[in-house]
Design an enzyme around this catalytic site. Structure first.
Site, mmCIF file in Angstrom:
data_model
loop_
_atom_site.group_PDB
_atom_site.id
_atom_site.type_symbol
_atom_site.label_atom_id
_atom_site.label_comp_id
_atom_site.label_asym_id
_atom_site.label_seq_id
_atom_site.Cartn_x
_atom_site.Cartn_y
_atom_site.Cartn_z
ATOM 1 N N ASP A 132 0.862 -1.175 0.000
ATOM 2 C CA ASP A 132 0.000 0.000 0.000
ATOM 3 C C ASP A 132 0.901 1.227 0.000
ATOM 4 O O ASP A 132 1.628 1.468 0.962
ATOM 5 C CB ASP A 132 -0.865 -0.035 1.278
ATOM 6 C CG ASP A 132 -2.176 0.687 1.114
ATOM 7 O OD1 ASP A 132 -2.172 1.771 0.522
ATOM 8 O OD2 ASP A 132 -3.197 0.155 1.600
ATOM 9 N N GLU A 297 -6.637 3.940 -5.538
ATOM 10 C CA GLU A 297 -7.856 4.148 -4.734
ATOM 11 C C GLU A 297 -8.488 5.459 -5.193
ATOM 12 O O GLU A 297 -7.872 6.527 -5.060
ATOM 13 C CB GLU A 297 -7.528 4.235 -3.243
ATOM 14 C CG GLU A 297 -8.802 4.339 -2.419
ATOM 15 C CD GLU A 297 -8.626 5.017 -1.060
ATOM 16 O OE1 GLU A 297 -9.499 4.816 -0.200
ATOM 17 O OE2 GLU A 297 -7.649 5.761 -0.858
ATOM 18 N N HIS A 358 -11.313 -1.797 4.214
ATOM 19 C CA HIS A 358 -11.079 -1.390 5.607
ATOM 20 C C HIS A 358 -11.699 -0.036 5.947
ATOM 21 O O HIS A 358 -11.625 0.400 7.088
ATOM 22 C CB HIS A 358 -9.567 -1.355 5.866
ATOM 23 C CG HIS A 358 -8.877 -0.326 5.040
ATOM 24 N ND1 HIS A 358 -8.739 -0.433 3.665
ATOM 25 C CD2 HIS A 358 -8.310 0.861 5.362
ATOM 26 C CE1 HIS A 358 -8.124 0.624 3.195
ATOM 27 N NE2 HIS A 358 -7.838 1.434 4.209
ATOM 28 N N ASP A 359 -12.266 0.655 4.946
ATOM 29 C CA ASP A 359 -12.901 1.955 5.199
ATOM 30 C C ASP A 359 -14.421 1.875 5.120
ATOM 31 O O ASP A 359 -15.095 2.881 5.365
ATOM 32 C CB ASP A 359 -12.449 2.981 4.138
ATOM 33 C CG ASP A 359 -10.972 3.317 4.253
ATOM 34 O OD1 ASP A 359 -10.450 3.306 5.383
ATOM 35 O OD2 ASP A 359 -10.348 3.585 3.210
HETATM 36 C C1 NOJ Z 1 -7.572 6.059 2.438
HETATM 37 C C2 NOJ Z 1 -7.335 4.879 3.323
HETATM 38 O O1 NOJ Z 1 -7.979 3.769 2.768
HETATM 39 C C3 NOJ Z 1 -7.855 5.251 4.691
HETATM 40 O O2 NOJ Z 1 -7.886 4.141 5.548
HETATM 41 C C4 NOJ Z 1 -7.004 6.346 5.232
HETATM 42 O O3 NOJ Z 1 -7.524 6.785 6.468
HETATM 43 C C5 NOJ Z 1 -6.955 7.532 4.277
HETATM 44 N N1 NOJ Z 1 -6.764 7.140 2.922
HETATM 45 C C6 NOJ Z 1 -5.828 8.429 4.629
HETATM 46 O O4 NOJ Z 1 -4.623 7.823 4.244
#
Ligand code: NOJ
Length: 565
Positions: A132, A297, A358-359
């Site tokens: 990542d 992303e 994970h978000d």
């Molecule tokens: C996207 C990530 O998926 C998330 O978990 C993170 O908090 C933010 N970017 C900041 O890096």
């Protein structure tokens, strides 16, 4: 079966597109574009949130040795590439998305030797490993930022985004942090604001500065030289911001129950035209190596998302497609978004699909377990690279996080929006041993209430389990190229059902999905009449496919049709 009733599989489309593209002059600096890098088209990515996958050291937080111990499980599950959320040195204010050294492993996860061993053993097991990359911002503890904030004259000052206060002494513009509050923090010592799209401890790097680009590209090469198979790039659309730092316009549809970031439309703070040059340069770094994958992303509307494939394929290989995460779970809506996405994708672009990460809330928390089985069937049979999120294969659903155990910095900063990403980050459940076999001590986040039965050991060999459902589907994908790289064609959408077909020169399959919790009848194309039912989300289903075909409540099936003519 009468041959004239057979569907013609449009299997030449993609191949023709690929050939056309191969013959094209490649724009930008992609002259050494390597066309062999395609493994991800037929493979399945599996996202691991390292804190929560497997704890070897016994501190309640997962680690690299824990992941290594689970490689046989992952190989047996049938996934192909592992994407690890950040494992780099970090103060963990945003659990690794705040990096203090892009070339070091955080001791919480292990050592560089652990990483090298993991990479080598993953490769031996036939698994690829993706890291990542978080290039938009570093931690405020990174040496670069420490230097940058040390004085206005420091050579690293312009590696970050520093601005004078507005005439009233407030922030330079109205940009809001993704976690709420202004996207600017005041630095008393040097008398300027710095920009942070996320936490104040995650200052944004200035990607207009060539030194920043060069430093990040070198960090990429450091891992690529070790042999990692690619990167998922965090918030890639954030890298280019308006050069004049204009205010964002207000969002007319904003309601106070939404996160504060929604108050304004993100017109100037991200996704500026310059981004595509930056992404192309990043892609060029990948092209210095064979067979490496670049995933971005990107949370943007479809038409803007598509731009990230880049002119002549010079963008990311896979701009993450979050459509299935963002839609309501209804046959019509899902079918429509698949059609829209398929229509929008550039001829030389390859699709990808994902149900959770994970978000985002877990898929089983959104749809319930029965429809989550259908969602898995959909994910693993749509055209495009699927990304499975750890724990999805055992159907972890909604997990209650007691207020005293909240970890997510966003949930802490904006408790009123009831967004809590911890719910999707709870430990993997391996067995019915204490702490679900995840750790020998209390894990950093709680387990799901049903962990005693919802775990890998209990679900292995249990024919109707979510885990075996995933194994079967992943096995079928490997067995039949039509299900991975074959063409896609919608067959029907009606009455809570959505059916489509996948086919290539070897075979054709119909996927039939019932989104209702009552039985539904679907018309069956003659090419599938009497065909073998290869798979059903209902383990009790038997027999052949007769028309009209009745799907059970919440049932999804795969039917094998006549071979394409
Ligand atoms: C996207 C990530 O998926 C998330 O978990 C993170 O908090 C933010 N970017 C900041 O890096």
């Amino acid at each position: 079966m009468k041959p004239e009733l057979r569907l013609r599989c449009n299997s030449t489309l993609y191949h023709a597109g690929a050939e056309r593209r191969a013959a094209c002059a490649i724009p930008l600096n992609m002259s050494d574009f390597k066309r062999a890098s395609r493994w991800w088209r037929s493979e399945t990515i599996y996202q691991i949130y390292p804190r929560s996958f497997s704890d070897h050291s016994g501190d309640g937080v997962g680690d690299l040795e824990g992941i290594r111990a689970r490689l046989p499980y992952l190989r047996d599950l049938g996934v192909d590439a592992l994407w690890l959320s950040p494992i780099f040195a970090s103060p963990m204010k945003d659990f690794g998305y705040d990096i203090a050294d892009y070339r070091a492993i955080d001791p919480l996860f292990g050592t560089m030797a652990d990483f090298d061993r993991l990479l080598a053993e993953a490769h031996e097991a036939g698994l690829k490993l993706l890291l990542d990359l978080v290039p938009n911002h570093s931690s405020d503890q990174h040496a670069w930022f420490k230097a940058s904030r040390s004085s206005r004259e420091d050579p690293k000052r312009d590696w970050y985004i520093w601005k004078d206060a507005a005439p009233d002494g407030g922030p330079p513009n109205n940009w809001i942090s993704n976690f709420g509050g202004p996207a600017w923090a005041w630095d008393e010592a040097t008398g300027q604001y710095y920009h942070h799209a996320f936490l104040a401890s995650q200052p944004d790097l200035d990607w207009r500065n060539p030194e920043v680009r060069a430093a990040m590209f070198d960090a990429m090469r450091f891992w690529l030289d070790k042999g990692v198979d690619g990167f998922r790039v965090d918030v890639i659309w954030h890298l280019a911001k308006d050069e004049h730092f204009r205010d964002n316009p207000p969002n007319p549809d904003y309601t106070p129950s939404q996160p504060e970031i929604e108050r304004n439309l993100q017109v100037h703070s991200a996704d500026q035209p310059e981004i595509h040059r930056i992404v192309a340069d990043m892609r060029s770094v990948m092209e210095e190596y064979d067979e490496r994958l670049l995933i971005g992303e990107i949370y943007l509307p479809l038409e803007r998302l598509m731009d990230y494939y880049g002119e002549g394929g010079s963008g990311v290989h896979l701009p993450f497609n979050f459509q299935l995460i963002q839609t309501d779970w209804h046959a019509q809506k899902v079918a429509a978004l698949v059609a829209e996405y398929e229509a929008a994708i550039p001829e030389d672009g390859w699709p990808n699909w994902v149900l959770s990460n994970h978000d985002q809330p877990r898929i089983a928390a959104r749809t319930g377990e029965r429809q989550a089985r259908n969602a898995a069937l959909l994910l693993l049979t749509l055209r495009g690279t699927p990304t499975l999120y750890y724990g999805e294969e055992i159907g972890i659903g909604d997990v209650e996080i007691p207020p005293g155990r909240i970890q997510d910095p966003w949930a802490k900063q904006e408790p009123e929006t009831s967004r809590n990403r911890d719910k999707a980050r709870t430990p993997m459940q391996w067995s019915s041993k204490p702490h679900a076999g995840f750790s020998t001590t209390e894990p950093w986040l709680p387990l799901s209430a049903d962990w005693q039965r919802r775990n890998v050991a209990a679900m292995t060999g249990e024919g109707s389990s979510m885990l075996e459902l995933h194994r079967s589907l992943l096995h079928l994908r490997r067995q039949h190229t039509a299900l991975s790289t074959g063409d896609y064609r919608q067959l029907s959408v009606a009455d809570d059902t959505f059916t489509f077909e996948r086919c290539d020169a070897q075979a054709r399959f119909a996927v039939l999905l019932n989104f209702a919790s009552e039985p539904r009848e679907v018309a069956l194309h003659p090419a599938y009449e009497g065909g073998a039912i290869l798979f059903s989300t209902d383990a009790k289903r038997t027999g052949a496919a007769n028309a009209p075909f009745t799907l059970g409540p919440d049932e999804g099936v795969i039917i094998q049709g006549d071979p394409p003519s």
